[in-house]
Design an enzyme around this catalytic site. Structure first.
Site, mmCIF file in Angstrom:
data_model
loop_
_atom_site.group_PDB
_atom_site.id
_atom_site.type_symbol
_atom_site.label_atom_id
_atom_site.label_comp_id
_atom_site.label_asym_id
_atom_site.label_seq_id
_atom_site.Cartn_x
_atom_site.Cartn_y
_atom_site.Cartn_z
ATOM 1 C CG HIS A 19 -3.880 -10.287 9.093
ATOM 2 N ND1 HIS A 19 -4.983 -11.099 9.209
ATOM 3 C CD2 HIS A 19 -4.366 -9.038 8.813
ATOM 4 C CE1 HIS A 19 -6.080 -10.378 9.024
ATOM 5 N NE2 HIS A 19 -5.732 -9.137 8.775
ATOM 6 C CG HIS A 42 -12.281 -1.700 2.278
ATOM 7 N ND1 HIS A 42 -11.350 -0.899 1.633
ATOM 8 C CD2 HIS A 42 -13.439 -1.551 1.581
ATOM 9 C CE1 HIS A 42 -11.924 -0.310 0.606
ATOM 10 N NE2 HIS A 42 -13.188 -0.685 0.545
ATOM 11 C CB SER A 109 -6.378 -5.260 9.353
ATOM 12 O OG SER A 109 -6.268 -6.232 8.333
ATOM 13 C CD GLU A 127 -16.583 -2.791 7.419
ATOM 14 O OE1 GLU A 127 -17.576 -3.118 6.723
ATOM 15 O OE2 GLU A 127 -15.392 -3.020 7.078
ATOM 16 C CG ASP A 152 -16.349 4.648 -0.223
ATOM 17 O OD1 ASP A 152 -15.267 5.083 -0.656
ATOM 18 O OD2 ASP A 152 -16.896 3.633 -0.687
ATOM 19 N N GLY A 153 -14.243 4.067 2.582
ATOM 20 C CA GLY A 153 -12.801 4.199 2.791
ATOM 21 C C GLY A 153 -12.056 4.706 1.581
ATOM 22 C CG ASP A 173 -8.175 -5.464 3.538
ATOM 23 O OD1 ASP A 173 -8.587 -4.326 3.816
ATOM 24 O OD2 ASP A 173 -8.174 -6.400 4.358
#
Length: 289
Positions: A19, A42, A109, A127, A152-153, A173
């Site tokens: 971060h 994510h 995030s 997510e 799904d990212g 991530d």
């Protein structure tokens, strides 16, 4: 993986690195007036209680954000990061010194993004975990310029690139709890760069005793014709069986030109403050186009 909950790890040393770097990247993007799109593949729940049972189970934040919370010698980039975490906590928007701000919550995030993105920027959050998705949707779903998806990212990235803004940051991530995430990161980035070569792509990865984790930075180098930066922070030893999160790394494709100098002054400080054994160390390397 749908069983993974970041609430158990919120605010740990890996979050500090991830971060802080994300904050530096977004601050740089904000130096130009032109809008950009941030895609978080994510996203998690957006924010986490450090007083809840998940965070308290192992207390990982005690070896991360808590070690920095009250220090008065922070390098500028870390001071900026801590300021944003304070804003996320009750009373954090008050003038400095007007009230003590307790460390009760930690922003994910999406929360850092919400604090840093401007009204004309775009935020796209993905997510899959149903509970975290509901929390994220409730927290940030109605924010201007933000869109939250329970898809799904990795696959969704195809629909987000190239962005209408012609500027983009992609944060990737995943949990890496299964072996498949490492290959999916590489495949998704390869496709993303093909679609939009000028984007800033930031990948976080864990430093664990898996061959895939050790190989990932070198695999990402091969995708980066315009330059890259790799930073890794090692703070603890694996356990007696070789397991545990020793540290973590971030790999940025098309990094801001200011990032290397900032990290060069920041990573030794993090080693000193977050290191849990004499061998704590950092790695910082880059290739300029």
């Amino acid at each position: 993986m749908l069983a993974y909950r970041h609430a158990f790890h919120a605010g740990n040393h890996a979050d500090v690195l991830k971060h802080t770097v994300l904050t530096m990247v977004l601050r740089y993007m904000n130096t130009k007036d032109k809008p950009y799109r941030l895609v978080d593949t994510h996203a998690g729940a957006g924010g986490y209680s450090l007083e809840g049972r998940h965070a308290q189970k192992k207390g990982e934040f005690e070896q991360g954000i808590a070690r920095l919370w009250k220090r008065d010698d922070l390098p500028p980039a870390l001071a900026d990061y801590i300021h944003l975490v304070r804003r996320f906590n009750p009373g954090g928007d008050l003038e400095p010194g007007s009230a003590a701000v307790l460390l009760e919550q930690y922003p994910g995030s999406p929360a850092f993004a919400q604090m840093l993105l401007r009204p004309h920027d775009q935020l796209r959050l993905y997510e899959l975990h149903p509970t975290d998705h509901r929390i994220l949707q409730s927290y940030i779903g109605e924010a201007r310029g933000a869109e939250v998806y329970d898809t799904d990212g990795f696959e969704a990235l195809k629909a987000q690139l190239p962005p209408s803004t012609r500027r983009a940051v992609v944060l990737m991530d995943p949990s890496y709890e299964g072996h498949g995430d490492y290959s999916r990161v590489v495949a998704a980035l390869r496709d993303g760069i093909h679609r939009f070569a000028d984007g800033v792509y930031m990948v976080w990865y864990p430093q664990v005793t898996k061959l895939e984790a050790a190989q990932l930075p070198r695999r990402l180098e091969a995708l980066s014709p315009k330059g890259w930066l790799h930073a890794r922070l090692t703070v603890q030893q694996p356990d007696s069986q070789g397991f545990g999160l020793s540290g973590s790394g971030v790999f940025i494709i098309n990094p801001p030109y200011t990032l290397h100098a900032q990290l060069l002054g920041l990573l030794p400080y993090l080693v000193d403050v977050l290191g849990q054994y004499d061998g704590a160390n950092y790695l910082l390397e880059q290739r300029v186009a």
